[in-house]
Write a protein that holds these residues in place. Structure first.
Motif, PDB file in Angstrom:
ATOM      1  N   ALA A  92      -3.199  -6.483 -15.906  1.00 23.87           N
ATOM      2  CA  ALA A  92      -3.249  -5.588 -17.067  1.00 23.87           C
ATOM      3  C   ALA A  92      -3.922  -4.268 -16.721  1.00 23.87           C
ATOM      4  CB  ALA A  92      -3.978  -6.278 -18.226  1.00 23.87           C
ATOM      5  N   LEU A  93      -5.063  -4.335 -16.037  1.00 20.85           N
ATOM      6  CA  LEU A  93      -5.758  -3.106 -15.660  1.00 20.85           C
ATOM      7  C   LEU A  93      -4.936  -2.302 -14.654  1.00 20.85           C
ATOM      8  CD1 LEU A  93      -9.463  -4.334 -15.400  1.00 20.85           C
ATOM      9  CD2 LEU A  93      -8.479  -2.777 -17.106  1.00 20.85           C
ATOM     10  N   GLY A  94      -4.238  -2.999 -13.751  1.00 15.77           N
ATOM     11  CA  GLY A  94      -3.380  -2.317 -12.789  1.00 15.77           C
ATOM     12  C   GLY A  94      -2.253  -1.552 -13.459  1.00 15.77           C
ATOM     13  N   LEU A  95      -1.743  -2.094 -14.550  1.00 12.53           N
ATOM     14  CA  LEU A  95      -0.677  -1.408 -15.288  1.00 12.53           C
ATOM     15  C   LEU A  95      -1.220  -0.277 -16.156  1.00 12.53           C
ATOM     16  CD1 LEU A  95       1.436  -4.515 -16.392  1.00 12.53           C
ATOM     17  CD2 LEU A  95       2.059  -2.805 -14.668  1.00 12.53           C
ATOM     18  N   LEU A  96      -2.372  -0.531 -16.798  1.00 11.72           N
ATOM     19  CA  LEU A  96      -2.933   0.454 -17.726  1.00 11.72           C
ATOM     20  C   LEU A  96      -3.759   1.534 -17.042  1.00 11.72           C
ATOM     21  CD1 LEU A  96      -4.034  -2.011 -20.556  1.00 11.72           C
ATOM     22  CD2 LEU A  96      -2.054  -0.474 -20.559  1.00 11.72           C
ATOM     23  N   TYR A  97      -4.538   1.143 -16.043  1.00  9.10           N
ATOM     24  CA  TYR A  97      -5.441   2.075 -15.360  1.00  9.10           C
ATOM     25  C   TYR A  97      -5.349   1.857 -13.854  1.00  9.10           C
ATOM     26  CZ  TYR A  97      -7.382   2.075 -20.067  1.00  9.10           C
ATOM     27  OH  TYR A  97      -7.535   2.147 -21.427  1.00  9.10           O
ATOM     28  N   PRO A  98      -4.233   2.227 -13.254  1.00  7.45           N
ATOM     29  CA  PRO A  98      -4.101   1.972 -11.809  1.00  7.45           C
ATOM     30  C   PRO A  98      -5.147   2.745 -11.007  1.00  7.45           C
ATOM     31  CG  PRO A  98      -2.244   3.269 -12.637  1.00  7.45           C
ATOM     32  CD  PRO A  98      -3.093   2.902 -13.817  1.00  7.45           C
ATOM     33  N   LEU A  99      -5.697   2.067 -10.012  1.00  8.40           N
ATOM     34  CA  LEU A  99      -6.659   2.693  -9.109  1.00  8.40           C
ATOM     35  C   LEU A  99      -5.916   3.155  -7.851  1.00  8.40           C
ATOM     36  CD1 LEU A  99      -9.609   0.132  -9.330  1.00  8.40           C
ATOM     37  CD2 LEU A  99      -9.445   2.372 -10.424  1.00  8.40           C
ATOM     38  N   PRO A 100      -6.430   4.183  -7.190  1.00  5.19           N
ATOM     39  CA  PRO A 100      -5.777   4.619  -5.952  1.00  5.19           C
ATOM     40  C   PRO A 100      -5.860   3.530  -4.886  1.00  5.19           C
ATOM     41  CG  PRO A 100      -7.823   5.829  -6.324  1.00  5.19           C
ATOM     42  CD  PRO A 100      -7.600   4.974  -7.524  1.00  5.19           C
ATOM     43  N   TRP A 101      -4.847   3.482  -4.032  1.00  7.16           N
ATOM     44  CA  TRP A 101      -4.778   2.492  -2.962  1.00  7.16           C
ATOM     45  C   TRP A 101      -4.591   3.215  -1.644  1.00  7.16           C
ATOM     46  CZ3 TRP A 101      -6.426  -2.165  -2.655  1.00  7.16           C
ATOM     47  CH2 TRP A 101      -6.018  -3.023  -1.630  1.00  7.16           C
ATOM     48  N   ILE A 102      -5.069   2.574  -0.581  1.00  4.26           N
ATOM     49  CA  ILE A 102      -4.956   3.147   0.757  1.00  4.26           C
ATOM     50  C   ILE A 102      -3.502   3.065   1.194  1.00  4.26           C
ATOM     51  CG2 ILE A 102      -5.681   2.895   3.152  1.00  4.26           C
ATOM     52  CD1 ILE A 102      -8.235   1.487   1.949  1.00  4.26           C
ATOM     53  N   GLY A 103      -2.949   4.143   1.648  1.00  4.30           N
ATOM     54  CA  GLY A 103      -1.551   4.148   2.070  1.00  4.30           C
ATOM     55  C   GLY A 103      -1.405   4.239   3.573  1.00  4.30           C
ATOM     56  N   ASP A 104      -0.185   4.485   3.990  1.00  4.36           N
ATOM     57  CA  ASP A 104       0.197   4.679   5.383  1.00  4.36           C
ATOM     58  C   ASP A 104      -0.186   3.495   6.272  1.00  4.36           C
ATOM     59  OD1 ASP A 104       1.298   7.115   4.672  1.00  4.36           O
ATOM     60  OD2 ASP A 104      -0.590   8.179   4.999  1.00  4.36           O
ATOM     61  N   LEU A 105      -0.703   3.785   7.468  1.00  8.35           N
ATOM     62  CA  LEU A 105      -0.944   2.743   8.461  1.00  8.35           C
ATOM     63  C   LEU A 105      -1.967   1.715   7.984  1.00  8.35           C
ATOM     64  CD1 LEU A 105      -0.470   1.554  11.248  1.00  8.35           C
ATOM     65  CD2 LEU A 105      -2.237   3.074  12.131  1.00  8.35           C
ATOM     66  N   LEU A 106      -3.078   2.164   7.424  1.00  9.00           N
ATOM     67  CA  LEU A 106      -4.092   1.229   6.959  1.00  9.00           C
ATOM     68  C   LEU A 106      -3.536   0.355   5.836  1.00  9.00           C
ATOM     69  CD1 LEU A 106      -6.905   0.172   7.376  1.00  9.00           C
ATOM     70  CD2 LEU A 106      -7.759   1.944   5.851  1.00  9.00           C
ATOM     71  N   GLY A 107      -2.701   0.936   4.983  1.00 15.69           N
ATOM     72  CA  GLY A 107      -2.065   0.165   3.926  1.00 15.69           C
ATOM     73  C   GLY A 107      -1.179  -0.927   4.490  1.00 15.69           C
ATOM     74  N   ASP A 108      -0.451  -0.626   5.579  1.00 14.48           N
ATOM     75  CA  ASP A 108       0.392  -1.641   6.225  1.00 14.48           C
ATOM     76  C   ASP A 108      -0.453  -2.747   6.845  1.00 14.48           C
ATOM     77  OD1 ASP A 108       2.652  -0.226   5.516  1.00 14.48           O
ATOM     78  OD2 ASP A 108       2.880   0.751   7.466  1.00 14.48           O
ATOM     79  N   ILE A 109      -1.584  -2.377   7.415  1.00 11.00           N
ATOM     80  CA  ILE A 109      -2.487  -3.377   8.000  1.00 11.00           C
ATOM     81  C   ILE A 109      -3.056  -4.269   6.898  1.00 11.00           C
ATOM     82  CG2 ILE A 109      -4.699  -3.687   9.194  1.00 11.00           C
ATOM     83  CD1 ILE A 109      -3.961  -1.126  10.808  1.00 11.00           C
ATOM     84  N   LEU A 110      -3.453  -3.670   5.772  1.00  9.94           N
ATOM     85  CA  LEU A 110      -3.968  -4.454   4.652  1.00  9.94           C
ATOM     86  C   LEU A 110      -2.885  -5.364   4.073  1.00  9.94           C
ATOM     87  CD1 LEU A 110      -6.244  -1.902   2.763  1.00  9.94           C
ATOM     88  CD2 LEU A 110      -6.946  -3.833   4.174  1.00  9.94           C
ATOM     89  N   PHE A 111      -1.644  -4.874   4.029  1.00  9.99           N
ATOM     90  CA  PHE A 111      -0.528  -5.681   3.543  1.00  9.99           C
ATOM     91  C   PHE A 111      -0.375  -6.925   4.422  1.00  9.99           C
ATOM     92  CE2 PHE A 111       4.008  -6.786   3.467  1.00  9.99           C
ATOM     93  CZ  PHE A 111       4.225  -6.921   2.102  1.00  9.99           C
ATOM     94  N   ALA A 112      -0.400  -6.724   5.735  1.00  9.36           N
ATOM     95  CA  ALA A 112      -0.299  -7.860   6.664  1.00  9.36           C
ATOM     96  C   ALA A 112      -1.509  -8.790   6.525  1.00  9.36           C
ATOM     97  CB  ALA A 112      -0.179  -7.356   8.097  1.00  9.36           C
ATOM     98  N   ALA A 113      -2.695  -8.207   6.388  1.00  7.81           N
ATOM     99  CA  ALA A 113      -3.907  -9.015   6.216  1.00  7.81           C
ATOM    100  C   ALA A 113      -3.832  -9.818   4.919  1.00  7.81           C
ATOM    101  CB  ALA A 113      -5.147  -8.121   6.218  1.00  7.81           C
ATOM    102  N   GLY A 114      -3.208  -9.256   3.902  1.00 10.50           N
ATOM    103  CA  GLY A 114      -3.033  -9.969   2.638  1.00 10.50           C
ATOM    104  C   GLY A 114      -2.182 -11.214   2.813  1.00 10.50           C
ATOM    105  N   TRP A 115      -1.123 -11.106   3.604  1.00  8.90           N
ATOM    106  CA  TRP A 115      -0.285 -12.280   3.856  1.00  8.90           C
ATOM    107  C   TRP A 115      -1.028 -13.317   4.680  1.00  8.90           C
ATOM    108  CZ3 TRP A 115       3.367 -13.813   0.950  1.00  8.90           C
ATOM    109  CH2 TRP A 115       4.118 -12.884   0.232  1.00  8.90           C
ATOM    110  N   VAL A 116      -1.846 -12.864   5.612  1.00 10.30           N
ATOM    111  CA  VAL A 116      -2.669 -13.812   6.390  1.00 10.30           C
ATOM    112  C   VAL A 116      -3.635 -14.522   5.447  1.00 10.30           C
ATOM    113  CG1 VAL A 116      -4.456 -13.995   8.181  1.00 10.30           C
ATOM    114  CG2 VAL A 116      -2.428 -12.562   8.570  1.00 10.30           C
ATOM    115  N   ALA A 117      -4.247 -13.770   4.519  1.00 13.19           N
ATOM    116  CA  ALA A 117      -5.164 -14.369   3.546  1.00 13.19           C
ATOM    117  C   ALA A 117      -4.429 -15.391   2.681  1.00 13.19           C
ATOM    118  CB  ALA A 117      -5.800 -13.287   2.675  1.00 13.19           C
ATOM    119  N   LEU A 118      -3.226 -15.071   2.248  1.00 11.72           N
ATOM    120  CA  LEU A 118      -2.464 -15.999   1.408  1.00 11.72           C
ATOM    121  C   LEU A 118      -2.074 -17.254   2.185  1.00 11.72           C
ATOM    122  CD1 LEU A 118      -0.267 -13.485  -0.620  1.00 11.72           C
ATOM    123  CD2 LEU A 118      -2.313 -14.718  -1.379  1.00 11.72           C
ATOM    124  N   PHE A 119      -1.785 -17.121   3.457  1.00 11.46           N
ATOM    125  CA  PHE A 119      -1.538 -18.292   4.295  1.00 11.46           C
ATOM    126  C   PHE A 119      -2.811 -19.138   4.379  1.00 11.46           C
ATOM    127  CE2 PHE A 119      -1.671 -20.412   8.439  1.00 11.46           C
ATOM    128  CZ  PHE A 119      -0.559 -21.237   8.313  1.00 11.46           C
TER     129      PHE A 119
END
Length: 158
Positions: A27-54
């Protein structure tokens, strides 16, 4: 257990707390989105997120399997039949609550909804206060020195 010893709770707080944290984050993400890290670091965090979910899936699976093998309850509100100290319980006293927290962090990294990060820590703190501390009293009352020795050897979270 006697009447003066602590008893397990009635409300399954941890699932409710983490479900609320997920709903509030979205709900907060839809109503009040916060800035997110993009580009290379964002891709690394995306991959780290999948590792965390595993890691979440692995923690849940091994914790449940360990509890079933020990023939103790999976219900967080029931008094356990046996003190489980092997498998993931040899590393953390609360592997399933840790997995729930890691789930929120992993989803934050994969989705880019930054609200999941603070809500993960708020949910973990709330779970500790309304569930874990009471569960620890029940375990100490039921298993005594065996539980206290285990608690000295294995950390509550990580």
């Amino acid at each position: 257990m006697t009447e003066n010893q602590p008893k397990a709770g009635l409300i399954p707080w941890p699932p409710l707390i983490y479900t609320a944290a997920i709903a509030i984050s979205i709900a907060l993400g839809l109503l009040y989105p916060l800035p997110w890290i993009g580009d290379l670091l964002g891709d690394i965090l995306f991959a780290a997120g999948w590792v965390a979910l595993f890691g979440v899936a692995a923690l849940w699976f091994t914790a449940i399997r360990t509890m079933i093998r020990a023939k103790t309850t999976l219900n967080p509100n029931a008094v356990p039949d046996h003190l489980v100290t092997t498998g993931p319980f040899g590393i953390t006293r609360n592997p399933m609550y840790l997995a729930n927290t890691l789930l929120l962090i992993g989803v934050a990294f994969v989705s880019g909804i930054a609200w999941f990060l603070p809500l993960a820590f708020i949910a973990a703190y709330a779970t500790q206060k309304v569930a874990i501390e009471g569960e620890e009293k029940v375990l100490a009352a039921k298993f005594g020195k065996k539980y206290r020795d285990y608690a000295k050897r294995v950390r509550r979270w990580i």
